[in-house]
Enzyme design. Structure first.
Site, mmCIF file in Angstrom:
data_model
loop_
_atom_site.group_PDB
_atom_site.id
_atom_site.type_symbol
_atom_site.label_atom_id
_atom_site.label_comp_id
_atom_site.label_asym_id
_atom_site.label_seq_id
_atom_site.Cartn_x
_atom_site.Cartn_y
_atom_site.Cartn_z
ATOM 1 N N GLU A 330 53.686 -31.841 33.869
ATOM 2 C CA GLU A 330 53.141 -30.872 34.811
ATOM 3 C C GLU A 330 53.235 -31.019 36.373
ATOM 4 O OE1 GLU A 330 49.025 -31.268 33.305
ATOM 5 O OE2 GLU A 330 49.233 -29.526 32.307
HETATM 6 N N1 IFG Z 1 47.537 -31.484 29.712
HETATM 7 C C1 IFG Z 1 47.870 -32.387 30.668
HETATM 8 C C2 IFG Z 1 46.869 -33.599 30.349
HETATM 9 C C3 IFG Z 1 45.499 -33.353 30.116
HETATM 10 C C4 IFG Z 1 45.303 -32.247 28.941
HETATM 11 C C5 IFG Z 1 44.016 -31.927 28.737
HETATM 12 C C6 IFG Z 1 49.781 -33.453 29.020
HETATM 13 C C7 IFG Z 1 50.678 -33.972 28.867
HETATM 14 C C8 IFG Z 1 46.210 -31.128 29.386
HETATM 15 N N2 IFG Z 1 49.263 -33.068 30.099
HETATM 16 O O1 IFG Z 1 48.740 -32.959 28.162
HETATM 17 O O2 IFG Z 1 46.894 -34.560 31.837
HETATM 18 O O3 IFG Z 1 44.950 -32.865 31.420
HETATM 19 O O4 IFG Z 1 43.912 -31.250 27.478
#
Ligand code: IFG
Length: 520
Positions: A330
């Site tokens: 992200e």
């Molecule tokens: N995605 C984000 C996490 C967390 C997650 C919550 C990943 C690799 C959503 N990154 O999963 O930091 O916020 O479900």
């Protein structure tokens, strides 16, 4: 009329009596399901005269023996000891020994032979003995897990179990950045995961909301970055001694710790701690919300790479395992033309420290070094890019394996951006066929992450992790050809008395036929 009442009474009594006797070995409801279970006639009975016998006073074997004693003594009230002996086996004892050479058992497999006189557990490696001990625990009545003295008898049915895992990497991830978890909570999670033969704990040690590991060269990371958490609580962090304590506790239970410092995104806690890490030389505000994708290290400044080198050098020195996790997910605030060289350079830094890189699947957009692993969480295309570069994949598909996903719309805790994950959805998938193009030989193993935006304490952690964790343990350990939900759910249902004995705050899913506590 009287005859039929008598007859009915007799049958009921007979059934109750049967329920009281230890079941046949193949009906022991072991999770993960063993490779082979061959029942035999007879019953082994543990008594106060029993002992755990190892062949020599090797520290490691004595330690494993002590672990078993510590699991059996409280509920039995026996003061069993670990003894070393190479003499003839004597009745009532449990024998642990290493006997290298049984290739099929590999590093984590074991063979457990039970007859009316003795229990013999053999393995190529100590980790195999440790896994066999988890099976022994599950063969005794669930009340063996109680912390106080319980009624005997302590019997297990005779037979032979040969067992070894499908995947060598069977993990959980705990996000200690959004909400901080103290050392004892991490140890509790380790205790619970080893009962189901899982062997990797990935610690998500830094994110926008918190920096959780002391770095001596950059003290403000914890002084400032560790001072808060989601919703503004006081946060916290592990001193290097505390991190070492976690690593040691895990290693004694054959768990590999994988530390993650997420970058270049998910870095607001570091950016709020050191202005020089920001492109505009201004420290950001601490952040206690749950948005993602708004932060980035300044990929164009040399100090950023000094920072990363210092951080990973100190963490690598405290981490015996081969992996450092660099995150990489992200990074919406990092231009792709900056992200790619950044990830390439961080891989060089980590391999310069003698460690192998794991990163979330976006890192496959960069040029992966030979020993870099890609953790699939969201985009199959990214994971496939990794496979095309020869990388192995750790399967953590958010829609099946994210433990912070609500069970259903009524779950008070968790999120649902990847969908709801009831116990059946958490179990009903095969890592080797989930994504076309990612086959068994491309997969290192599986890992179930618990992100803690909405999870604030160990009870809430247990509610989200159980009863789904045993399913991930089985996906990682047992051949998919032997797995199906209809059979598994009944076996899982019989673990409720174990969950209760271990005081696990589990979610009593309506999809699982929970058993009436079996007083075997
Ligand atoms: N995605 C984000 C996490 C967390 C997650 C919550 C990943 C690799 C959503 N990154 O999963 O930091 O916020 O479900």
């Amino acid at each position: 009329m009287l005859r039929s009442i008598l007859l009915f009474g007799l049958i009921t009594l007979q059934m109750f009596a049967m329920a009281m006797l230890p079941t046949e070995l193949s009906d022991s409801g072991i999770i993960p399901k063993p490779v082979s279970v061959i029942p035999a006639t007879g019953i082994f009975t543990l008594t106060e005269k029993s002992a755990i016998i190892v062949p020599d006073k090797s520290v490691e074997l004595m330690q494993i023996g002590q672990y078993l004693v510590d699991k059996l003594n409280p509920a039995t009230g026996f003061g069993m000891l670990v003894k070393s002996s190479t003499g003839a086996k004597s009745t009532g004892n449990i024998y642990l020994s290493l006997s290298p050479g049984d290739e099929q058992l590999g590093n984590e497999g074991y063979q457990l032979t039970i007859n009316s006189d003795v229990v013999s557990l053999i393995a190529n490696k100590p980790a195999g003995l440790f896994n066999g001990i988890q099976t022994i625990r599950q063969l005794f009545p669930a009340r063996i897990e109680m912390a106080s003295k319980q009624q005997g008898p302590w019997e297990i049915p005779a037979g032979t179990i040969r067992d070894y895992p499908e995947y060598s990497f069977r993990g959980v991830m705990l996000d200690v950045a959004r909400h901080f978890f103290q050392v004892n909570d991490v140890k509790r999670y380790i205790d619970l995961m080893v009962a189901y033969k899982m062997n990797v704990m990935h610690l998500h040690l830094a994110d926008d909301q918190g920096w959780r590991i002391e770095i001596k060269k950059w003290p403000k990371l914890t002084e400032i970055g560790g001072s808060t958490q989601v919703d503004g609580g006081k946060g916290g962090f592990y001193t290097q001694e505390q991190y070492t304590e976690i690593v040691k506790y895990a290693a004694e239970r054959y768990i590999m710790i994988i530390p993650e410092i997420d970058m270049p995104g998910h870095t607001n806690a570091a950016l709020a701690s050191y202005s020089e890490l920001n492109c505009n030389e201004k420290a950001t505000e601490l952040y206690t919300g749950i948005k993602v994708g708004f932060s980035t290290l300044c990929t164009g400044k040399e100090i950023t790479y000094q920072f990363i080198t210092d951080v990973f050098s100190e963490i690598a020195a405290l981490t015996p395992g081969p992996f450092l996790h660099i995150g990489g997910d992200e990074s919406h605030a990092t231009k792709i033309e900056d992200y790619i060289p950044f990830v390439n350079r961080v891989q060089e830094i980590v391999s310069g420290l003698g460690k192998q890189v794991i990163g979330w699947d976006e890192i496959a957009l960069s040029t992966l070094k030979p020993n870099t692993f890609v953790q699939f969480w969201a985009k199959a295309d990214n994971a496939l890019k990794g496979v095309k570069q020869g990388a192995k994949v750790i399967m953590s598909p958010a829609a099946n394996a994210y433990l912070d996903m609500q069970y259903d719309a009524t779950t008070k805790l968790g999120l649902h951006w990847a969908g709801y994950i009831e116990v059946d959805k958490g179990y009903n998938w095969d890592p080797a066929t989930l994504v076309p193009g990612i086959n068994k030989e491309n997969i290192l193993g599986i890992e179930a992450p618990l992100w803690s935006e909405t999870i604030t304490n160990i009870d809430e952690l247990e509610y989200m992790v159980f009863p789904r964790l045993p399913g991930y343990a089985e996906i990682g350990w047992s051949a998919s050809s032997t797995r199906n939900w209809d059979e598994y759910k009944t076996r899982l249902g019989r673990h409720d008395d174990r969950f209760k004995a271990l005081q696990i705050d589990y979610y009593p899913s309506k999809l699982v036929p929970w058993s009436v506590p079996l007083e075997r």
